[in-house]
Design a protein around this motif. Structure first.
Motif, PDB file in Angstrom:
ATOM      1  N   UNK A 115      68.655  26.564  46.055  1.00  7.92           N
ATOM      2  CA  UNK A 115      68.310  27.166  45.126  1.00  7.92           C
ATOM      3  C   UNK A 115      67.846  26.423  43.689  1.00  7.92           C
ATOM      4  N   UNK A 116      68.449  25.406  43.845  1.00 12.26           N
ATOM      5  CA  UNK A 116      68.256  24.450  42.749  1.00 12.26           C
ATOM      6  C   UNK A 116      66.881  23.757  42.796  1.00 12.26           C
ATOM      7  N   UNK A 117      66.214  23.769  43.934  1.00  6.05           N
ATOM      8  CA  UNK A 117      65.073  22.868  44.149  1.00  6.05           C
ATOM      9  C   UNK A 117      63.867  23.471  43.391  1.00  6.05           C
ATOM     10  N   UNK A 118      63.474  24.592  43.456  1.00  3.33           N
ATOM     11  CA  UNK A 118      62.282  24.966  42.495  1.00  3.33           C
ATOM     12  C   UNK A 118      62.323  24.666  41.120  1.00  3.33           C
ATOM     13  N   UNK A 119      63.528  24.799  40.336  1.00  2.00           N
ATOM     14  CA  UNK A 119      63.335  24.429  39.026  1.00  2.00           C
ATOM     15  C   UNK A 119      63.432  22.927  39.089  1.00  2.00           C
ATOM     16  N   UNK A 120      64.146  22.040  39.759  1.00  2.00           N
ATOM     17  CA  UNK A 120      64.341  20.608  39.769  1.00  2.00           C
ATOM     18  C   UNK A 120      62.905  19.935  39.990  1.00  2.00           C
ATOM     19  N   UNK A 121      62.004  20.752  40.946  1.00  4.95           N
ATOM     20  CA  UNK A 121      60.769  19.970  41.246  1.00  4.95           C
ATOM     21  C   UNK A 121      59.651  20.516  40.279  1.00  4.95           C
ATOM     22  N   UNK A 122      59.666  21.785  40.101  1.00  5.74           N
ATOM     23  CA  UNK A 122      58.823  22.540  39.404  1.00  5.74           C
ATOM     24  C   UNK A 122      58.872  21.720  37.740  1.00  5.74           C
ATOM     25  N   UNK A 123      60.231  21.939  37.365  1.00  7.48           N
ATOM     26  CA  UNK A 123      60.749  21.144  36.071  1.00  7.48           C
ATOM     27  C   UNK A 123      60.225  19.730  35.750  1.00  7.48           C
TER      28      UNK A 123
END
Length: 163
Positions: free
Chosen positions: A101-109
């Motif tokens: 669940x942390x990956x979308x904001x990690x990568x997009x951010x």
């Protein structure tokens, strides 16, 4: 021979809490690094413009600050993992789900902050020649922000979907 409880106590050798910690670190770490890079990109151009005309500081400050929001979004998800959902990390599967669940904001951010810095740097160059166009420069920078916001929302929804 391992019992059923032992076979699900880890995912790829990590406990649920380890996965949750890793997810929180990735969420903030990558989004924060992207923000720092993005701010650095636009900050260099803004400083050049300010060396010619210090009166443009207010306009350039907003453009320079725009890429910082991704770091805040990553912080929000990291906070949620550690202080809202961490109790669910007792199982390795739930901890791994928090990591995922942390990956979308990690990568997009990470990526959107860098590209937002580039767009805002171009906007700072535009403000150097046409200071009345600051609104257009900000709007173009905000378009890139959309994808960081979507990453934040997806990470949030993934977290709340963990059973």
């Amino acid at each position: 021979m391992q019992g059923a409880a032992e076979t699900v106590s880890t995912v790829w050798g990590l406990s649920g809490q380890s996965w949750a910690f890793l997810g929180a670190a990735i969420a903030y770490g990558l989004a924060g690094i992207g923000s720092a890079i993005g701010i650095g990109i636009v900050g260099k151009v803004a400083n050049g413009v300010l060396s010619e005309d210090p009166n443009k500081f207010g306009s350039l400050l907003l453009l320079t600050a725009l890429p910082s929001t991704q770091g805040f979004y990553g912080f929000i998800i990291a906070f949620m993992i550690l202080f809202v959902f961490f109790g669910k990390a007792a199982s390795a599967v739930a901890g791994f789900q928090m990591f995922a669940a942390s990956l979308p904001i990690a990568i997009a951010g990470f990526l959107s902050a860098i590209y937002q810095g580039m767009v805002c740097a171009a906007g700072a160059g535009m403000i150097a020649k046409r200071p009345e166009e600051v609104g257009k420069a900000i709007v173009l920078g905000v378009f890139v922000e959309t994808y960081a916001v979507l990453g934040l929302i997806v990470s949030f929804f993934l977290l709340i979907a963990i059973p």
